[in-house]
Scaffold this motif. Structure first.
Motif, PDB file in Angstrom:
ATOM      1  N   VAL A  54       0.838  -1.204   0.000  1.00 25.39           N
ATOM      2  CA  VAL A  54       0.000   0.000   0.000  1.00 25.39           C
ATOM      3  C   VAL A  54       0.871   1.252   0.000  1.00 25.39           C
ATOM      4  O   VAL A  54       0.619   2.208  -0.751  1.00 25.39           O
ATOM      5  N   ILE A  55       1.906   1.243   0.833  1.00 24.50           N
ATOM      6  CA  ILE A  55       2.803   2.404   0.905  1.00 24.50           C
ATOM      7  C   ILE A  55       3.492   2.622  -0.443  1.00 24.50           C
ATOM      8  O   ILE A  55       3.639   3.756  -0.909  1.00 24.50           O
ATOM      9  N   GLU A  56       3.881   1.540  -1.104  1.00 23.32           N
ATOM     10  CA  GLU A  56       4.508   1.643  -2.421  1.00 23.32           C
ATOM     11  C   GLU A  56       3.532   2.245  -3.432  1.00 23.32           C
ATOM     12  O   GLU A  56       3.909   3.075  -4.275  1.00 23.32           O
ATOM     13  N   GLY A 112       2.403  10.247  -3.674  1.00 17.46           N
ATOM     14  CA  GLY A 112       3.772  10.389  -3.196  1.00 17.46           C
ATOM     15  C   GLY A 112       3.848  10.325  -1.683  1.00 17.46           C
ATOM     16  O   GLY A 112       2.848  10.513  -0.977  1.00 17.46           O
ATOM     17  N   VAL A 113       5.045  10.027  -1.180  1.00 15.88           N
ATOM     18  CA  VAL A 113       5.281   9.998   0.270  1.00 15.88           C
ATOM     19  C   VAL A 113       6.512  10.846   0.570  1.00 15.88           C
ATOM     20  O   VAL A 113       7.334  11.105  -0.319  1.00 15.88           O
ATOM     21  N   VAL A 168       1.879  10.865   3.866  1.00 17.96           N
ATOM     22  CA  VAL A 168       1.357  11.035   2.502  1.00 17.96           C
ATOM     23  C   VAL A 168       1.702  12.441   2.033  1.00 17.96           C
ATOM     24  O   VAL A 168       1.431  13.435   2.737  1.00 17.96           O
ATOM     25  N   ASP A 169       2.292  12.535   0.843  1.00 23.98           N
ATOM     26  CA  ASP A 169       2.689  13.832   0.295  1.00 23.98           C
ATOM     27  C   ASP A 169       1.525  14.425  -0.509  1.00 23.98           C
ATOM     28  O   ASP A 169       1.361  14.148  -1.700  1.00 23.98           O
ATOM     29  N   MET A 170       0.692  15.191   0.171  1.00 21.59           N
ATOM     30  CA  MET A 170      -0.422  15.875  -0.497  1.00 21.59           C
ATOM     31  C   MET A 170      -0.681  17.176   0.249  1.00 21.59           C
ATOM     32  O   MET A 170      -0.198  17.360   1.372  1.00 21.59           O
ATOM     33  N   VAL A 198      -1.179  12.776   7.160  1.00 23.60           N
ATOM     34  CA  VAL A 198      -1.572  11.355   7.219  1.00 23.60           C
ATOM     35  C   VAL A 198      -0.303  10.531   7.429  1.00 23.60           C
ATOM     36  O   VAL A 198       0.553  10.448   6.541  1.00 23.60           O
ATOM     37  N   LEU A 199      -0.184   9.955   8.605  1.00 24.61           N
ATOM     38  CA  LEU A 199       1.002   9.156   8.953  1.00 24.61           C
ATOM     39  C   LEU A 199       0.851   7.733   8.436  1.00 24.61           C
ATOM     40  O   LEU A 199      -0.161   7.075   8.689  1.00 24.61           O
ATOM     41  N   LEU A 200       1.860   7.237   7.734  1.00 26.97           N
ATOM     42  CA  LEU A 200       1.861   5.864   7.231  1.00 26.97           C
ATOM     43  C   LEU A 200       2.748   4.957   8.079  1.00 26.97           C
ATOM     44  O   LEU A 200       2.439   3.790   8.288  1.00 26.97           O
ATOM     45  N   LYS A 201       3.899   5.515   8.546  1.00 25.02           N
ATOM     46  CA  LYS A 201       4.808   4.755   9.416  1.00 25.02           C
ATOM     47  C   LYS A 201       5.396   5.697  10.451  1.00 25.02           C
ATOM     48  O   LYS A 201       5.739   6.846  10.143  1.00 25.02           O
ATOM     49  N   LYS A 202       5.469   5.204  11.687  1.00 18.29           N
ATOM     50  CA  LYS A 202       6.107   5.998  12.736  1.00 18.29           C
ATOM     51  C   LYS A 202       7.626   5.930  12.575  1.00 18.29           C
ATOM     52  O   LYS A 202       8.149   5.138  11.785  1.00 18.29           O
TER      53      LYS A 202
END
Length: 572
Positions: free
Chosen positions: A268-270, A277-278, A287-289, A298-302
């Protein structure tokens, strides 16, 4: 697809207006509204026509009313409005026959949802914790919305999306190693005790909190020993949850949790990395938005590499679309989570998912003032137990006074208690907060579940005394204003169910049932005051007609209460 009596007449009225005005019926139908009861049943305002016709609205209305003729409708101009009233016949017979033919399916005897799928995410407790009172709203609202969509012919995929992944399970695990009894690992109550102790200690001791984090990291890394212990906690919790759901009459098509998406996070992150983008922020991956001022990202990974529930929710949304190809995906979750869902849906949109617009956060407000005799509520089961206990006292009192006969007082107390709690919630608009009050929800008078259950049991008793619902009857004998008023309330259920589905608003059904019960009560009272107006009239033909009306009211109350997930006892 079945059509309600109301929609049939409304469409015929709109078509007649459209023909007279030389415009498509679709342009007119939205402008046909319910009329003021003293003036009719349907109304069309002529104000928008004044400029084009260069006439005063009252003159336009008068001209239209003279030219219109629709079978079953009496049409008149009232000032600037063209009003239509349902003629007693065949309208009365159509409403009663429709309700009685549909029976338990009345209100939703429709295939409006045929070929469509809706996923509904609701209840969703955390494992290794009890189902708390704060889960009442998501559970009752979600269950009712699921019932409504099923009734309308939708394929419903109800999902109990368990919180079964995250640091809190590390807390339970390290807490169990310190405070747990291995012989009681299948005891939900014991797991709760362990969690409470571990949580308190983690707040006081950073080292203990770090142990919990480390255990969760082991889970994410696939450590077999950690996962075995976690799975035991999970199975114990699900068994405990199922007992409570069974008590509430709730079944889910799917019980699954955040853990379903473990191992799928990187993919999903990929995908997000490709679009939109991230980027890294303070060591975390986001998330790069575009974000609004002061809006958290929006945090995807700590920064320690562990994933968050936003990442898992993105994976879950994609998985649900792949599995079910939903027309709608509903999340029945508290208003507190509004930002999370706005960001979730916006991220899916930025990823280029065309179905993101089909995702809906069905938000709801808070309950204030909920407590039991044991003190502040912790468990939903405590609330249901107390409701049953209080209802049992009322049942016992009525049996001793000779006002009630029942073969199973305990079952009746359970039905009344559950109905009181459920209706006490569902009668409120979901977006509003409300104050919970034991005396209010358990009152026989007022806007309560007991009032509706009693109305249902009372009409069942009348039918029983009258020898049952008649196979044939003459609807033209139902001429009393109170009879016609009750027919109109019965008529409304199918339209209200459609509106409730569209707005995700069970309170619409709840309030319609209160109107039916109130209209029915006025009809009973009329008979008490004048013997000639009793349902069980001495004249056979009149008695049959009134029993058919009573039976239609029974059908409406039973069908509506069932949609709300509320039991319908036949003796009270």
């Amino acid at each position: 697809m079945s059509s309600s009596v109301y929609s049939k007449y409304r469409a015929a009225f709109a078509q007649a207006l459209a023909t007279a005005l030389g415009v498509p019926a679709a342009d007119i139908e939205a402008q046909v509204k319910p009329a003021e009861p003293t003036h009719g049943d349907l109304s069309f305002a002529t104000f928008p026509l004044a400029k084009a016709q260069k006439k005063a609205p009252p003159a336009i209305a008068a001209g239209l009313a003279q030219t219109l003729s629709v079978p079953g409708l009496e049409i008149k101009a009232v000032g600037p409005y063209v009003n239509a009233r349902f003629m007693a016949m065949p309208f009365t017979a159509e409403v009663l026959d429709t309700a009685r033919a549909a029976g338990p399916r009345y209100g939703g005897d429709s295939d409006v949802g045929k070929g469509k799928t809706v996923t509904i995410d609701y209840s969703s407790p955390n494992i290794a914790k009890p189902i708390g009172f704060h889960h009442i709203r998501t559970t009752f609202l979600g269950h009712c919305i699921a019932n409504i969509y099923r009734a309308l012919g939708w394929r419903v995929e109800g999902i109990n999306y368990l919180g079964d992944w995250g640091k809190q399970f590390g807390l339970v695990a390290v807490g169990f190693q310190e405070y747990g009894d291995p012989a009681r690992i299948e005891d939900m109550g014991h797991l709760v005790e362990v969690y409470v102790k571990a949580n308190a200690r983690a707040k006081a001791e950073p080292e203990f909190d770090e142990k919990a984090r480390d255990f969760f990291r082991r889970m994410e890394a696939g450590d077999a020993e950690a996962l075995k212990l976690w799975n035991q906690f999970r199975e114990t919790s699900i068994r405990g949850f199922k007992v409570i759901y069974q008590r509430m009459g709730i079944e889910f098509e799917h019980i699954e949790g955040e853990s379903r998406y473990q191992g799928k996070m990187d993919a999903v992150i990929e995908q997000i990395a490709q679009k939109p983008g991230v980027k890294e922020s303070q060591g975390a991956l986001i998330v790069d938005m575009p974000y609004a001022e002061n809006e958290p990202p929006v945090l995807l990974k700590k920064n320690d590499g562990s994933t968050l529930y936003a990442t898992r929710d993105l994976a879950a949304a994609e998985d649900r679309y792949e599995r079910f190809h939903f027309e709608k995906s509903l999340y029945v979750v508290a208003q507190d989570q509004a930002l999370h869902f706005r960001q979730l849906f916006r991220t899916l949109t930025e990823m280029g998912q065309p179905w993101a617009e089909r995702c809906v956060h069905v938000a709801f407000g808070r309950i204030h003032g909920m407590s039991t005799r044991k003190g502040q509520v912790v468990q939903l089961n405590d609330v249901l137990d107390e409701a049953k206990e209080r209802a049992a006292a009322k049942v016992k009192e009525n049996i001793e006074a000779g006002r009630l006969t029942t073969d199973d007082p305990e079952k009746l107390a359970e039905q009344i208690g559950l109905g009181a709690i459920a209706f006490g919630d569902l009668k409120h608009k979901r977006a509003s907060d409300y104050n919970f009050d034991w005396d209010e929800v358990l009152s026989i008078e007022g806007h309560t579940g007991i009032y509706l259950q009693y109305a249902h049991a009372r009409v069942v008793n009348v039918l029983r005394k009258g020898g049952g619902a008649p196979a044939s009857y003459d609807a033209s004998l139902l001429t009393l204003p109170e009879e016609q008023a009750l027919v109109r309330e019965i008529m409304r259920l199918p339209e209200v169910v459609l509106d409730a589905a569209e707005q995700y608003e069970p309170s619409l059904v709840a309030r319609l049932l209160l109107d039916v019960a109130a209209s029915l009560s006025r009809y009973y009272t009329l008979g008490n005051q004048d013997r000639t107006k009793r349902i069980l009239a001495e004249d056979d033909a009149l008695r049959s007609a009134r029993l058919a009306l009573a039976d239609s009211a029974r059908v409406t109350l039973a069908a509506g209460l069932t949609l709300l997930g509320i039991p319908t006892p036949e003796n009270m």
